[in-house]
Design an enzyme around this catalytic site. Structure first.
Site, short mmCIF file in Angstrom:
data_model
loop_
_atom_site.label_atom_id
_atom_site.label_comp_id
_atom_site.label_asym_id
_atom_site.label_seq_id
_atom_site.Cartn_x
_atom_site.Cartn_y
_atom_site.Cartn_z
N SER A 95 0.88 -1.23 -0.15
CA SER A 95 0.06 0.08 -0.02
C SER A 95 0.76 1.29 0.03
CB SER A 95 -1.04 0.05 1.21
OG SER A 95 -1.90 0.93 0.97
N ASP A 217 -9.97 -4.06 -6.06
CA ASP A 217 -9.33 -3.48 -5.01
C ASP A 217 -9.95 -2.01 -4.75
OD1 ASP A 217 -7.81 -2.07 -2.87
OD2 ASP A 217 -5.92 -2.78 -3.97
N HIS A 245 -7.41 -5.34 -0.68
CA HIS A 245 -6.24 -4.53 -0.61
C HIS A 245 -5.23 -5.28 0.21
CE1 HIS A 245 -4.28 -0.91 -1.20
NE2 HIS A 245 -3.95 -0.63 0.14
#
Length: 267
Positions: A95, A217, A245
């Site tokens: 991320s 996502d 995610h």
């Protein structure tokens, strides 16, 4: 307080293996890698750590002025690399940590030799010609909600971020991780994450790079993966048959396979 204690650094795997750093994202800690780290450590010297303010890091070392930008998190990575005298390490960033890796690689040439970006996003806010997945109003509402009631926000948002509603235990794990974070620290990290724009920094990437995305996502839609792939010359993009995610939790075997296959043949 030494750097290794400050960032709760843990090393597993063979001393002779190439070093791989696993970096967690917002609201998480190194435990997020628990399903992939043991397999990766069969071949690599795996370095796990917590950003200051997360997990079992030294919370007394946290300062809002340092961690109000991604540069502060990148400096944590550089500090760990320098303390361990790492060279040509593989940086696996989940991320927002994917962009932290970009900044760290530029700040400490030679320390990071390959980048693996798991569900990356250089900017979360839509602009003309760019889809980040959220309008500016969406992000402001998200941040306002987080600041007003962090525990309630975590309980609502973590399962959405994780996806996989048929596997509620995954959402519960992420909720627990979010809720374990100090709300004030989470507020700063959230603003740093969701208001950052690292698109211009992608131009600095020269290391072999793998982008790993999921088919669905809500945080980093596939347009974002395509953008990052186009922005980094000779990068490789892999779309996992996975939802959510956090594929290192929801699809660990596929995540491991994507990373190891790339490192066998990064060209």
């Amino acid at each position: 307080m030494g750097i290794l204690r400050r960032n709760n650094v843990r090393i597993i795997g063979p001393e002779t293996g190439r070093t791989m750093i696993l970096a967690h994202g917002f609201g998480c800690d190194q435990n997020l890698w628990r399903l992939v780290a043991p397999s990766l450590a069969e071949r690599f010297r795996v370095v796990l750590f917590d950003y200051v303010g997360s997990g079992r890091s030294d919370l007394t070392a946290w300062r809002e002025d340092r961690y109000a930008t991604l540069d502060g998190y990148a400096q944590d990575v550089v500090d760990v690399c320098e303390e361990l005298d790492l060279r040509d390490a593989v940086f696996v960033g989940h991320s927002v940590s994917a962009m932290v890796g970009v900044l760290a690689a530029a700040a400490a040439p030679g320390r990071l030799g390959s980048l693996v970006m798991v569900c990356p996003s250089p900017s979360y806010i839509d602009e003309e010609g760019y889809r980040g997945g959220f309008s500016e109003a969406d992000i402001n509402e998200l941040l306002d909600s987080l600041e007003a009631n962090y525990l309630g926000w975590s309980a609502t948002m973590a399962p959405v971020i994780m996806g996989n509603p048929d596997r509620p235990e995954l959402g519960e794990e992420l909720t627990n991780s979010f809720c374990a974070t100090d709300p004030e620290i989470a507020r700063v990290f959230a603003r740093t994450t969701f208001l950052s724009d690292a698109r211009q920094n992608l131009k600095t990437v020269t290391a072999p790079t793998l982008i790993v995305e999921c088919e669905h996502d809500v945080i980093a839609p596939r347009e974002v993966g395509a953008y990052v792939h186009a922005a980094i010359p000779d990068s490789r993009l892999i779309t996992l048959a996975a939802t959510g995610h956090c594929p290192q939790l929801s699809a660990p075997e596929a995540t491991i396979e994507a990373i190891t296959a790339f490192l066998k043949d990064p060209a």
